[in-house]
Design an enzyme around this catalytic site. Structure first.
Site, PDB file in Angstrom:
ATOM      1  N   PRO A  74       0.621  -0.648  -0.209  1.00  0.00           N
ATOM      2  CA  PRO A  74       0.329   0.172  -0.168  1.00  0.00           C
ATOM      3  C   PRO A  74       1.051   1.497  -0.116  1.00  0.00           C
ATOM      4  CG  PRO A  74      -0.815  -1.571   2.080  1.00  0.00           C
ATOM      5  CD  PRO A  74       0.842  -2.009   0.887  1.00  0.00           C
ATOM      6  N   ASP A 101      -9.530  -0.538 -24.075  1.00  0.00           N
ATOM      7  CA  ASP A 101     -10.738  -0.482 -23.128  1.00  0.00           C
ATOM      8  C   ASP A 101     -10.592   0.760 -22.271  1.00  0.00           C
ATOM      9  OD1 ASP A 101     -11.083  -2.999 -23.187  1.00  0.00           O
ATOM     10  OD2 ASP A 101      -8.752  -3.822 -22.281  1.00  0.00           O
ATOM     11  N   ARG A 130      -3.277  -9.484 -20.395  1.00  0.00           N
ATOM     12  CA  ARG A 130      -4.122  -9.505 -20.919  1.00  0.00           C
ATOM     13  C   ARG A 130      -3.928  -8.431 -22.564  1.00  0.00           C
ATOM     14  NH1 ARG A 130      -7.941  -5.607 -21.454  1.00  0.00           N
ATOM     15  NH2 ARG A 130      -9.197  -7.364 -21.016  1.00  0.00           N
TER      16      ARG A 130
END
Length: 249
Positions: free
Chosen positions: A89, A169, A154
């Site tokens: 994070p 996209d 992808r």
């Protein structure tokens, strides 16, 4: 492309890598993976990978020895070590541009943390980059690693079958994706926009571009600051923001 994933919970990746596009990419030989339990590289008989933090405090901290030994073993035959990425994070916010950058590599090593965090020497001397998928805390780095792998895999040529799918996209062009429709042309009184049924490809492209601009302006106007816009785009955005948002083209 090859991924090495270092995790204490390799079973979490079984469903992910054995389903959908990930499975197809692996079956086609476009992607290979090695999911390694770095507990195997622990230096004591109890296979301990964590310990209490110096200076006190709650939680347990991952020790440096197992992760250093794992990465060094996995890369011992490599003339140049591939990038080592830590899911954290505290890392750089993950974006589509970063996914495109990572997709240019032949191999990536992903470190999935757990417990309170990593010994700082791992960050300083082993990791090339820390990556965050958002401003929130998860139990471990496994889910962020899956997100990163999905978004990168992808983009590999041949994975999606239709290469234009990835090109249009959301975020790939710097804008959110335009609305999509399929059959039937009318459903419960809601019609597909006439332009999409016209067969006029130039007009369809123009409509899609403006719809992408409109959706981005409404939902993520911050993206327009860095998007590559033409003068026509900018003129249309000015028109939209000056009160002409009800137009349908």
């Amino acid at each position: 492309m090859h991924f090495d994933v270092l995790t204490l919970f390799p079973e979490m990746f079984e469903g992910f890598l054995g389903s959908s596009i990930m499975k197809r990419a692996i079956d086609q030989g476009l992607v290979t993976t090695s999911v390694v339990n770095f507990r195997e590289y622990s230096t004591n008989k109890h296979r301990t990978v964590d310990d209490t933090p110096y200076g006190g405090g709650g939680g347990m901290v991952l020790k440096p020895e197992p992760l250093f030994r794992a990465v060094e073993d996995l890369t011992k035959d490599e003339p140049v070590r591939p990038p080592v990425l830590m899911m954290s994070p505290q890392g750089t916010p993950y974006t589509q541009k970063k996914a495109e950058e990572l997709a240019r590599h032949d191999r990536l090593i992903l470190l999935c943390g757990h417990y309170e965090g990593f010994d700082e020497r791992i960050r300083e001397h082993l990791v090339d980059e820390e990556i965050s998928i958002g401003d929130f805390v998860l139990t471990g780095g496994e889910l962020p690693a899956m997100v990163l792998m999905d978004s990168v895999i992808r983009l590999i040529p041949g994975v999606l079958g239709n290469e234009s799918s990835a090109e249009t996209d959301s975020f790939t062009t710097g804008l959110l994706e335009y609305p999509q429709y399929t059959r039937p042309a009318e459903f419960r009184g809601w019609r597909v926009p006439d332009v999409l049924l016209s067969g006029h490809h130039a007009e369809i492209d123009r409509w899609r571009r403006r719809q992408a601009l409109k959706r981005t302006l409404e939902r993520r106007p911050d993206l327009l600051e860095s998007a590559e816009l033409t003068e026509e785009d900018r003129a249309w955005i000015r028109e939209m923001t000056q009160g002409n948002g009800g137009r349908k083209d």
